[in-house]
Design a protein around this motif. Structure first.
Motif, PDB file in Angstrom:
ATOM      1  N   ALA A 158       0.845  -1.192   0.000  1.00 33.73           N
ATOM      2  CA  ALA A 158       0.000   0.000   0.000  1.00 33.73           C
ATOM      3  C   ALA A 158       0.887   1.252   0.000  1.00 33.73           C
ATOM      4  O   ALA A 158       2.074   1.195   0.314  1.00 33.73           O
ATOM      5  N   GLN A 159       0.288   2.383  -0.364  1.00 32.79           N
ATOM      6  CA  GLN A 159       0.965   3.678  -0.362  1.00 32.79           C
ATOM      7  C   GLN A 159       2.187   3.676  -1.282  1.00 32.79           C
ATOM      8  O   GLN A 159       3.324   3.554  -0.850  1.00 32.79           O
ATOM      9  N   TYR A 160       1.902   3.836  -2.579  1.00 37.10           N
ATOM     10  CA  TYR A 160       2.976   3.811  -3.567  1.00 37.10           C
ATOM     11  C   TYR A 160       3.999   4.917  -3.304  1.00 37.10           C
ATOM     12  O   TYR A 160       3.681   5.946  -2.692  1.00 37.10           O
ATOM     13  N   VAL A 161       5.212   4.695  -3.772  1.00 36.76           N
ATOM     14  CA  VAL A 161       6.257   5.712  -3.626  1.00 36.76           C
ATOM     15  C   VAL A 161       6.672   6.297  -4.979  1.00 36.76           C
ATOM     16  O   VAL A 161       7.336   7.326  -5.020  1.00 36.76           O
ATOM     17  N   ALA A 162       6.325   5.628  -6.077  1.00 32.16           N
ATOM     18  CA  ALA A 162       6.726   6.146  -7.384  1.00 32.16           C
ATOM     19  C   ALA A 162       5.682   5.924  -8.469  1.00 32.16           C
ATOM     20  O   ALA A 162       5.490   6.769  -9.325  1.00 32.16           O
ATOM     21  N   MET A 163       5.008   4.779  -8.443  1.00 34.07           N
ATOM     22  CA  MET A 163       4.095   4.416  -9.530  1.00 34.07           C
ATOM     23  C   MET A 163       2.695   4.177  -8.976  1.00 34.07           C
ATOM     24  O   MET A 163       2.428   3.138  -8.378  1.00 34.07           O
ATOM     25  N   PRO A 164       1.777   5.143  -9.144  1.00 34.58           N
ATOM     26  CA  PRO A 164       0.418   4.983  -8.618  1.00 34.58           C
ATOM     27  C   PRO A 164      -0.280   3.776  -9.236  1.00 34.58           C
ATOM     28  O   PRO A 164       0.020   3.375 -10.365  1.00 34.58           O
ATOM     29  N   SER A 165      -1.201   3.195  -8.493  1.00 37.11           N
ATOM     30  CA  SER A 165      -1.980   2.062  -8.996  1.00 37.11           C
ATOM     31  C   SER A 165      -2.707   2.470 -10.269  1.00 37.11           C
ATOM     32  O   SER A 165      -3.334   3.520 -10.343  1.00 37.11           O
ATOM     33  N   GLY A 166      -2.602   1.623 -11.298  1.00 39.56           N
ATOM     34  CA  GLY A 166      -3.266   1.900 -12.563  1.00 39.56           C
ATOM     35  C   GLY A 166      -2.409   2.610 -13.579  1.00 39.56           C
ATOM     36  O   GLY A 166      -2.793   2.721 -14.742  1.00 39.56           O
ATOM     37  N   SER A 167      -1.228   3.108 -13.156  1.00 40.19           N
ATOM     38  CA  SER A 167      -0.376   3.845 -14.094  1.00 40.19           C
ATOM     39  C   SER A 167       0.624   2.963 -14.815  1.00 40.19           C
ATOM     40  O   SER A 167       1.312   3.416 -15.724  1.00 40.19           O
ATOM     41  N   ASN A 168       0.702   1.688 -14.424  1.00 37.57           N
ATOM     42  CA  ASN A 168       1.693   0.783 -15.014  1.00 37.57           C
ATOM     43  C   ASN A 168       1.150   0.163 -16.306  1.00 37.57           C
ATOM     44  O   ASN A 168       0.840  -1.027 -16.378  1.00 37.57           O
ATOM     45  N   THR A 169       1.037   0.978 -17.350  1.00 42.20           N
ATOM     46  CA  THR A 169       0.516   0.481 -18.626  1.00 42.20           C
ATOM     47  C   THR A 169       1.499  -0.451 -19.328  1.00 42.20           C
ATOM     48  O   THR A 169       1.108  -1.202 -20.219  1.00 42.20           O
ATOM     49  N   ASP A 170       2.778  -0.408 -18.923  1.00 43.26           N
ATOM     50  CA  ASP A 170       3.759  -1.307 -19.536  1.00 43.26           C
ATOM     51  C   ASP A 170       3.419  -2.770 -19.249  1.00 43.26           C
ATOM     52  O   ASP A 170       3.781  -3.664 -20.025  1.00 43.26           O
ATOM     53  N   GLU A 171       2.724  -3.030 -18.135  1.00 43.65           N
ATOM     54  CA  GLU A 171       2.340  -4.402 -17.813  1.00 43.65           C
ATOM     55  C   GLU A 171       1.452  -4.989 -18.888  1.00 43.65           C
ATOM     56  O   GLU A 171       1.634  -6.141 -19.300  1.00 43.65           O
ATOM     57  N   TYR A 172       0.491  -4.203 -19.378  1.00 45.73           N
ATOM     58  CA  TYR A 172      -0.459  -4.734 -20.356  1.00 45.73           C
ATOM     59  C   TYR A 172       0.230  -5.036 -21.680  1.00 45.73           C
ATOM     60  O   TYR A 172      -0.105  -6.021 -22.352  1.00 45.73           O
ATOM     61  N   ARG A 173       1.197  -4.204 -22.038  1.00 47.17           N
ATOM     62  CA  ARG A 173       1.941  -4.474 -23.269  1.00 47.17           C
ATOM     63  C   ARG A 173       2.777  -5.749 -23.119  1.00 47.17           C
ATOM     64  O   ARG A 173       2.881  -6.543 -24.056  1.00 47.17           O
ATOM     65  N   ALA A 174       3.387  -5.925 -21.939  1.00 54.96           N
ATOM     66  CA  ALA A 174       4.190  -7.131 -21.698  1.00 54.96           C
ATOM     67  C   ALA A 174       3.305  -8.376 -21.685  1.00 54.96           C
ATOM     68  O   ALA A 174       3.663  -9.414 -22.255  1.00 54.96           O
ATOM     69  N   LEU A 175       2.151  -8.295 -21.034  1.00 54.16           N
ATOM     70  CA  LEU A 175       1.222  -9.421 -21.025  1.00 54.16           C
ATOM     71  C   LEU A 175       0.796  -9.788 -22.443  1.00 54.16           C
ATOM     72  O   LEU A 175       0.681 -10.969 -22.786  1.00 54.16           O
ATOM     73  N   ALA A 176       0.578  -8.772 -23.269  1.00 55.52           N
ATOM     74  CA  ALA A 176       0.123  -9.012 -24.638  1.00 55.52           C
ATOM     75  C   ALA A 176       1.164  -9.764 -25.455  1.00 55.52           C
ATOM     76  O   ALA A 176       0.814 -10.502 -26.388  1.00 55.52           O
ATOM     77  N   ARG A 177       2.437  -9.586 -25.130  1.00 59.47           N
ATOM     78  CA  ARG A 177       3.463 -10.299 -25.902  1.00 59.47           C
ATOM     79  C   ARG A 177       3.900 -11.600 -25.230  1.00 59.47           C
ATOM     80  O   ARG A 177       4.877 -12.227 -25.648  1.00 59.47           O
ATOM     81  N   GLY A 178       3.173 -12.012 -24.168  1.00 64.42           N
ATOM     82  CA  GLY A 178       3.387 -13.327 -23.592  1.00 64.42           C
ATOM     83  C   GLY A 178       4.191 -13.389 -22.315  1.00 64.42           C
ATOM     84  O   GLY A 178       4.509 -14.486 -21.846  1.00 64.42           O
ATOM     85  N   VAL A 179       4.522 -12.246 -21.728  1.00 66.58           N
ATOM     86  CA  VAL A 179       5.251 -12.250 -20.453  1.00 66.58           C
ATOM     87  C   VAL A 179       4.270 -12.587 -19.329  1.00 66.58           C
ATOM     88  O   VAL A 179       3.176 -12.018 -19.248  1.00 66.58           O
ATOM     89  N   ARG A 180       4.654 -13.516 -18.463  1.00 71.06           N
ATOM     90  CA  ARG A 180       3.801 -13.909 -17.343  1.00 71.06           C
ATOM     91  C   ARG A 180       3.995 -12.947 -16.174  1.00 71.06           C
ATOM     92  O   ARG A 180       5.138 -12.604 -15.835  1.00 71.06           O
ATOM     93  N   TYR A 181       2.903 -12.505 -15.573  1.00 69.55           N
ATOM     94  CA  TYR A 181       2.958 -11.636 -14.400  1.00 69.55           C
ATOM     95  C   TYR A 181       2.364 -12.365 -13.197  1.00 69.55           C
ATOM     96  O   TYR A 181       1.230 -12.858 -13.266  1.00 69.55           O
ATOM     97  N   ARG A 182       3.139 -12.460 -12.112  1.00 65.34           N
ATOM     98  CA  ARG A 182       2.619 -12.954 -10.839  1.00 65.34           C
ATOM     99  C   ARG A 182       2.774 -11.830  -9.830  1.00 65.34           C
ATOM    100  O   ARG A 182       3.889 -11.362  -9.568  1.00 65.34           O
ATOM    101  N   VAL A 183       1.645 -11.394  -9.279  1.00 65.88           N
ATOM    102  CA  VAL A 183       1.637 -10.208  -8.429  1.00 65.88           C
ATOM    103  C   VAL A 183       1.016 -10.537  -7.078  1.00 65.88           C
ATOM    104  O   VAL A 183      -0.069 -11.122  -7.017  1.00 65.88           O
TER     105      VAL A 183
END
Length: 333
Positions: free
Chosen positions: A140-165
């Protein structure tokens, strides 16, 4: 335009001419392109060897274009495959290079950076270069990247990178957090929740980790954040093992068709178990069947099944095997 398919500029000009007409002689092609006639004959021969044109007459000799989708797409695919292989080879060579440098220079193992903007830039670059998997600890309480601003994740997911969060429970109390998790899960992210996380962390392809050493102020304040970038080492192995340990205890987050998220409560059991529930759990862990449990507790099988479902909900277990494992691991019996 067609250099990627292996055509020179003059070859492309002649091929484009033939695509637009039924057929043409070398002299016709020379006149329409402004190229030397002898040179055009050599160009046509080169195009014929590449399967882009074929002869359609003898007297006079004429050439016709092969269909572009049949002639060019296979060539483009081969070029793309070769580029992908070259990129993978380059990445492997870069890993070998960095590994060799790290063995001789301890400074290559840990890099320290400062500032929220620098951290954001590194996170974007690391995700852009990820090839296989990203592991995240989201506090909780981000220090650099607010929730929802990490659009790079969706591009990585689209090209097949697995995300475990992994998300800690307090994370979901922030505005918009649940909606952003829903979007991530629907995009392919594997997400789990735990009561609390020990640190913020992202791990790229199990070869590099980035985590704040001094967090700075919460919610992106101006206080300076100090971050460590860790490369292949026993310390990196320890951080990956830490992630896997928390992942085992995490409750899978599931998104319903209506956009509701279940599992955000983590693995805490807020209400104490009754003596009857503890007895039921002990029998379940021992492998006793529902029928035998019902007989021993003098309950109906339906009641036993209902109480098992209730215990699964309390512990965040997805199935009976996970319930038994959680019960034994957390000393609920």
């Amino acid at each position: 335009m067609l250099e990627a398919a292996g055509l020179s500029g003059d070859e492309e000009a002649v091929y484009r001419l033939l695509v637009a007409v039924e057929s043409a002689t070398p002299d016709d092609a020379a006149g329409r392109t402004g190229l030397n006639a002898d040179y055009v004959e050599r160009v046509l021969s080169a195009l014929e060897r590449k399967g882009l044109v074929s002869r359609v007459g003898r007297e006079p000799l004429a050439f016709a274009a092969s269909p572009p989708d049949v002639a060019l797409l296979p060539r483009l695919k081969r070029q793309t495959d070769a580029l992908d292989q070259a990129r993978a080879a380059m990445s492997d060579l870069a890993d070998i290079y960095r590994g060799a440098r790290r063995r001789r220079d301890a400074g290559q193992l840990i890099e320290v950076i400062t500032g929220a903007e620098t951290l954001r830039r590194h996170l974007r670059q690391l995700q852009g270069g990820a090839r296989h998997e990203m592991l995240w600890f989201c506090k909780a309480q981000y220090v650099a990247m607010p929730s929802g601003s990490n659009t790079d994740e969706y591009r990585a997911l689209a090209r097949g990178v697995r995300y475990r969060v992994l998300y800690e429970r307090a994370f979901f109390e922030e505005p918009g957090a649940v909606a952003n998790v829903v979007r991530g899960v629907r995009a392919g992210e594997a997400a789990r929740a735990v009561p609390q996380l020990p640190l913020r962390m992202a791990v790229v392809d199990r070869s590099l980790a980035i985590c704040p050493l001094v967090s700075g102020g919460p919610h992106g304040s101006e206080e300076e954040v100090t971050v460590a970038i860790l490369r292949g080492s026993s310390l990196l192995d320890a951080l990956i093992a830490l992630f896997e340990r928390y992942w085992e205890d995490g409750v899978p987050l599931r998104v319903s068709a209506s956009g509701e998220v279940t599992g955000t409560e983590g693995v805490g059991v807020d209400e104490p178990l009754t003596a009857g529930d503890q007895h039921l759990l002990s029998l379940l862990v021992a492998g006793v069947s529902d029928k035998a449990i019902a007989s021993q507790l003098q309950l109906s099988r339906r009641t036993v099944q209902r109480r098992v479902q209730h215990l699964m909900s309390l512990t965040g277990a997805a199935n009976r095997m996970q319930l038994a494992w959680q019960a034994a691991r957390r000393g609920l019996i």
